[in-house]
Scaffold this motif. Structure first.
Motif, PDB file in Angstrom:
ATOM      1  N   GLN A 226       0.828  -1.202   0.000  1.00 23.99           N
ATOM      2  CA  GLN A 226       0.000   0.000   0.000  1.00 23.99           C
ATOM      3  C   GLN A 226       0.866   1.258   0.000  1.00 23.99           C
ATOM      4  OE1 GLN A 226      -3.444   0.145  -0.357  1.00 23.99           O
ATOM      5  NE2 GLN A 226      -2.974   2.300  -0.704  1.00 23.99           N
ATOM      6  N   LEU A 227       1.954   1.229   0.756  1.00 26.85           N
ATOM      7  CA  LEU A 227       2.866   2.375   0.758  1.00 26.85           C
ATOM      8  C   LEU A 227       3.471   2.583  -0.633  1.00 26.85           C
ATOM      9  CD1 LEU A 227       4.556   1.869   4.235  1.00 26.85           C
ATOM     10  CD2 LEU A 227       2.991   3.716   3.574  1.00 26.85           C
ATOM     11  N   ALA A 228       3.751   1.491  -1.342  1.00 22.38           N
ATOM     12  CA  ALA A 228       4.237   1.603  -2.727  1.00 22.38           C
ATOM     13  C   ALA A 228       3.193   2.285  -3.599  1.00 22.38           C
ATOM     14  CB  ALA A 228       4.585   0.222  -3.280  1.00 22.38           C
ATOM     15  N   VAL A 229       1.941   1.922  -3.418  1.00 22.13           N
ATOM     16  CA  VAL A 229       0.862   2.561  -4.177  1.00 22.13           C
ATOM     17  C   VAL A 229       0.839   4.056  -3.880  1.00 22.13           C
ATOM     18  CG1 VAL A 229      -1.659   2.744  -4.385  1.00 22.13           C
ATOM     19  CG2 VAL A 229      -0.563   0.491  -4.378  1.00 22.13           C
TER      20      VAL A 229
ATOM     21  N   VAL B 160       1.339   7.080  -6.592  1.00 16.53           N
ATOM     22  CA  VAL B 160       0.378   8.171  -6.771  1.00 16.53           C
ATOM     23  C   VAL B 160       1.093   9.526  -6.735  1.00 16.53           C
ATOM     24  CG1 VAL B 160      -1.582   9.353  -5.657  1.00 16.53           C
ATOM     25  CG2 VAL B 160      -1.626   6.873  -5.954  1.00 16.53           C
ATOM     26  N   MET B 161       2.177   9.610  -5.955  1.00 20.92           N
ATOM     27  CA  MET B 161       2.950  10.854  -5.868  1.00 20.92           C
ATOM     28  C   MET B 161       4.017  10.941  -6.963  1.00 20.92           C
ATOM     29  SD  MET B 161       3.621  11.272  -1.809  1.00 20.92           S
ATOM     30  CE  MET B 161       2.315  11.051  -0.621  1.00 20.92           C
ATOM     31  N   SER B 162       4.021   9.974  -7.888  1.00 23.27           N
ATOM     32  CA  SER B 162       4.995   9.914  -8.990  1.00 23.27           C
ATOM     33  C   SER B 162       6.435   9.761  -8.490  1.00 23.27           C
ATOM     34  CB  SER B 162       4.867  11.137  -9.904  1.00 23.27           C
ATOM     35  OG  SER B 162       3.587  11.163 -10.496  1.00 23.27           O
ATOM     36  N   LEU B 163       6.590   9.031  -7.391  1.00 19.57           N
ATOM     37  CA  LEU B 163       7.911   8.739  -6.837  1.00 19.57           C
ATOM     38  C   LEU B 163       8.197   7.247  -7.031  1.00 19.57           C
ATOM     39  CD1 LEU B 163       7.622  10.962  -3.643  1.00 19.57           C
ATOM     40  CD2 LEU B 163       9.037  11.410  -5.671  1.00 19.57           C
TER      41      LEU B 163
ATOM     42  N   ILE C 150      -2.181 -19.297   7.810  1.00 23.82           N
ATOM     43  CA  ILE C 150      -2.237 -17.852   7.652  1.00 23.82           C
ATOM     44  C   ILE C 150      -3.547 -17.357   8.244  1.00 23.82           C
ATOM     45  CG2 ILE C 150      -2.318 -15.946   5.992  1.00 23.82           C
ATOM     46  CD1 ILE C 150      -0.718 -17.857   4.080  1.00 23.82           C
ATOM     47  N   GLY C 151      -3.431 -16.420   9.150  1.00 23.25           N
ATOM     48  CA  GLY C 151      -4.610 -15.857   9.794  1.00 23.25           C
ATOM     49  C   GLY C 151      -5.174 -14.679   9.014  1.00 23.25           C
ATOM     50  N   GLU C 152      -6.198 -14.097   9.576  1.00 24.84           N
ATOM     51  CA  GLU C 152      -6.853 -12.953   8.955  1.00 24.84           C
ATOM     52  C   GLU C 152      -5.925 -11.743   8.966  1.00 24.84           C
ATOM     53  OE1 GLU C 152     -10.751 -10.237   9.879  1.00 24.84           O
ATOM     54  OE2 GLU C 152     -10.864 -12.390  10.281  1.00 24.84           O
ATOM     55  N   GLN C 153      -5.926 -11.040   7.855  1.00 25.93           N
ATOM     56  CA  GLN C 153      -5.092  -9.850   7.725  1.00 25.93           C
ATOM     57  C   GLN C 153      -5.982  -8.633   7.493  1.00 25.93           C
ATOM     58  OE1 GLN C 153      -1.726 -10.387   4.978  1.00 25.93           O
ATOM     59  NE2 GLN C 153      -2.411 -12.502   4.859  1.00 25.93           N
ATOM     60  N   PRO C 154      -5.888  -7.657   8.364  1.00 26.99           N
ATOM     61  CA  PRO C 154      -6.695  -6.453   8.161  1.00 26.99           C
ATOM     62  C   PRO C 154      -6.162  -5.636   6.991  1.00 26.99           C
ATOM     63  CG  PRO C 154      -5.207  -6.153  10.006  1.00 26.99           C
ATOM     64  CD  PRO C 154      -5.052  -7.585   9.552  1.00 26.99           C
ATOM     65  N   ALA C 155      -7.059  -4.918   6.321  1.00 23.40           N
ATOM     66  CA  ALA C 155      -6.625  -4.003   5.264  1.00 23.40           C
ATOM     67  C   ALA C 155      -5.817  -2.881   5.898  1.00 23.40           C
ATOM     68  CB  ALA C 155      -7.837  -3.442   4.530  1.00 23.40           C
ATOM     69  N   PRO C 156      -4.741  -2.469   5.248  1.00 22.51           N
ATOM     70  CA  PRO C 156      -3.927  -1.400   5.837  1.00 22.51           C
ATOM     71  C   PRO C 156      -4.703  -0.085   5.918  1.00 22.51           C
ATOM     72  CG  PRO C 156      -3.057  -2.053   3.680  1.00 22.51           C
ATOM     73  CD  PRO C 156      -4.215  -2.934   3.978  1.00 22.51           C
ATOM     74  N   GLN C 157      -4.645   0.534   7.078  1.00 17.77           N
ATOM     75  CA  GLN C 157      -5.276   1.828   7.305  1.00 17.77           C
ATOM     76  C   GLN C 157      -4.162   2.841   7.538  1.00 17.77           C
ATOM     77  OE1 GLN C 157      -8.731   2.130   7.164  1.00 17.77           O
ATOM     78  NE2 GLN C 157      -8.597  -0.009   6.553  1.00 17.77           N
ATOM     79  N   MET C 158      -4.064   3.810   6.656  1.00 19.35           N
ATOM     80  CA  MET C 158      -3.003   4.799   6.798  1.00 19.35           C
ATOM     81  C   MET C 158      -3.429   6.099   6.140  1.00 19.35           C
ATOM     82  SD  MET C 158      -0.321   3.108   4.066  1.00 19.35           S
ATOM     83  CE  MET C 158      -0.365   1.511   4.838  1.00 19.35           C
ATOM     84  N   ASN C 159      -2.858   7.173   6.627  1.00 20.78           N
ATOM     85  CA  ASN C 159      -3.111   8.494   6.069  1.00 20.78           C
ATOM     86  C   ASN C 159      -1.764   9.055   5.632  1.00 20.78           C
ATOM     87  OD1 ASN C 159      -4.192  10.928   5.323  1.00 20.78           O
ATOM     88  ND2 ASN C 159      -4.404  11.691   7.407  1.00 20.78           N
ATOM     89  N   VAL C 160      -1.431   8.837   4.366  1.00 17.99           N
ATOM     90  CA  VAL C 160      -0.126   9.221   3.844  1.00 17.99           C
ATOM     91  C   VAL C 160      -0.297  10.412   2.908  1.00 17.99           C
ATOM     92  CG1 VAL C 160       1.819   8.464   2.438  1.00 17.99           C
ATOM     93  CG2 VAL C 160       0.780   6.887   4.068  1.00 17.99           C
ATOM     94  N   LYS C 161       0.261  11.541   3.330  1.00 11.17           N
ATOM     95  CA  LYS C 161       0.210  12.760   2.507  1.00 11.17           C
ATOM     96  C   LYS C 161       1.601  13.161   2.011  1.00 11.17           C
ATOM     97  CE  LYS C 161      -4.110  14.540   4.122  1.00 11.17           C
ATOM     98  NZ  LYS C 161      -4.882  13.540   3.490  1.00 11.17           N
ATOM     99  N   THR C 162       2.648  12.636   2.686  1.00 11.23           N
ATOM    100  CA  THR C 162       4.024  12.969   2.329  1.00 11.23           C
ATOM    101  C   THR C 162       4.880  11.707   2.363  1.00 11.23           C
ATOM    102  OG1 THR C 162       4.765  13.343   4.604  1.00 11.23           O
ATOM    103  CG2 THR C 162       3.768  15.250   3.446  1.00 11.23           C
ATOM    104  N   VAL C 163       6.061  11.826   1.810  1.00 10.54           N
ATOM    105  CA  VAL C 163       7.021  10.718   1.876  1.00 10.54           C
ATOM    106  C   VAL C 163       7.368  10.419   3.331  1.00 10.54           C
ATOM    107  CG1 VAL C 163       9.314   9.934   1.181  1.00 10.54           C
ATOM    108  CG2 VAL C 163       7.931  11.285  -0.410  1.00 10.54           C
ATOM    109  N   ALA C 164       7.517  11.468   4.128  1.00 17.15           N
ATOM    110  CA  ALA C 164       7.828  11.267   5.552  1.00 17.15           C
ATOM    111  C   ALA C 164       6.700  10.504   6.245  1.00 17.15           C
ATOM    112  CB  ALA C 164       8.079  12.608   6.236  1.00 17.15           C
ATOM    113  N   ASP C 165       5.450  10.789   5.883  1.00 16.87           N
ATOM    114  CA  ASP C 165       4.325  10.032   6.449  1.00 16.87           C
ATOM    115  C   ASP C 165       4.477   8.544   6.142  1.00 16.87           C
ATOM    116  OD1 ASP C 165       3.086  12.391   7.306  1.00 16.87           O
ATOM    117  OD2 ASP C 165       1.633  12.419   5.649  1.00 16.87           O
ATOM    118  N   ALA C 166       4.844   8.242   4.902  1.00 18.51           N
ATOM    119  CA  ALA C 166       4.984   6.839   4.486  1.00 18.51           C
ATOM    120  C   ALA C 166       6.051   6.131   5.304  1.00 18.51           C
ATOM    121  CB  ALA C 166       5.316   6.766   2.993  1.00 18.51           C
ATOM    122  N   PHE C 167       7.176   6.801   5.504  1.00 16.73           N
ATOM    123  CA  PHE C 167       8.246   6.161   6.269  1.00 16.73           C
ATOM    124  C   PHE C 167       7.938   6.128   7.764  1.00 16.73           C
ATOM    125  CE2 PHE C 167      10.479   6.500   2.273  1.00 16.73           C
ATOM    126  CZ  PHE C 167      11.127   5.276   2.228  1.00 16.73           C
TER     127      PHE C 167
END
Length: 167
Positions: free
Chosen positions: A27-30, A34-37, A71-88
């Motif tokens: 998801q972080l790659a996505v 989206v930010m063209s990075l 393999i157990g249940e995996q929740p969908a990733p929940q994140m609010n990424v607006k910047t590269v720093a947010d992603a890291f």
């Protein structure tokens, strides 16, 4: 020695956590795409591939010891990424969660007297120290760069040189 009981259950939980980490990194790659990075997106995709390798290490250890990986249940990733720093920052928080889970496995293996798991867990402990240090360094560099687009693009180019697991 057969792997059973609490430790086998805990290993199943860990392999699910490793696969969840792969999903978080995908998801972080996505988000970076989206930010063209594309370089940073590639770094996150390589990290996702590495997390799958980690899950497979747990699966192999379990099957080698007559346990049944599940393999157990995996929740969908929940994140609010607006910047590269947010992603890291998301990455570092998740790595810290995985690190603590590995330490808990180590403690449980000691409590259960399962010396056969200790060498593998030692490898993971060293790996997690490296993972956290790498992401922390990237975050430190992002703080230095701030909102400077050219600095972010340089980091994007550098991180894009990372090879995926198995390459």
């Amino acid at each position: 020695m057969e792997l059973t009981g609490k430790l086998a259950e805990a290993f199943n939980t860990q392999l699910t956590l490793e696969l969840t980490a792969a999903t978080v990194y995908r998801q972080l790659a996505v988000e970076m795409d989206v930010m063209s990075l594309s370089g940073i997106a590639g770094w996150f995709r390589a990290q996702a591939a590495e997390e799958i390798v980690h899950a497979e290490k747990f699966m192999t250890h379990m099957t080698d010891r007559d346990a049944h990986p599940t393999i157990g249940e995996q929740p969908a990733p929940q994140m609010n990424v607006k910047t590269v720093a947010d992603a890291f920052a998301v990455s570092l928080a998740h790595e810290r969660k995985v690190s603590e889970a590995i330490r808990e496995l180590y403690r449980l293996a000691q409590t259960e007297g399962d010396i056969d798991s200790i060498p593998m867990l030692n490898w993971f402990i060293e790996e997690q120290v490296e993972e956290e240090a790498t992401v922390s360094e990237i975050l430190d560099r992002l703080k230095l760069v701030g909102d400077d687009g050219s600095g972010i693009l340089r980091l994007d180019r550098e991180l894009g040189t990372r090879q995926s697991a198995g390459e």
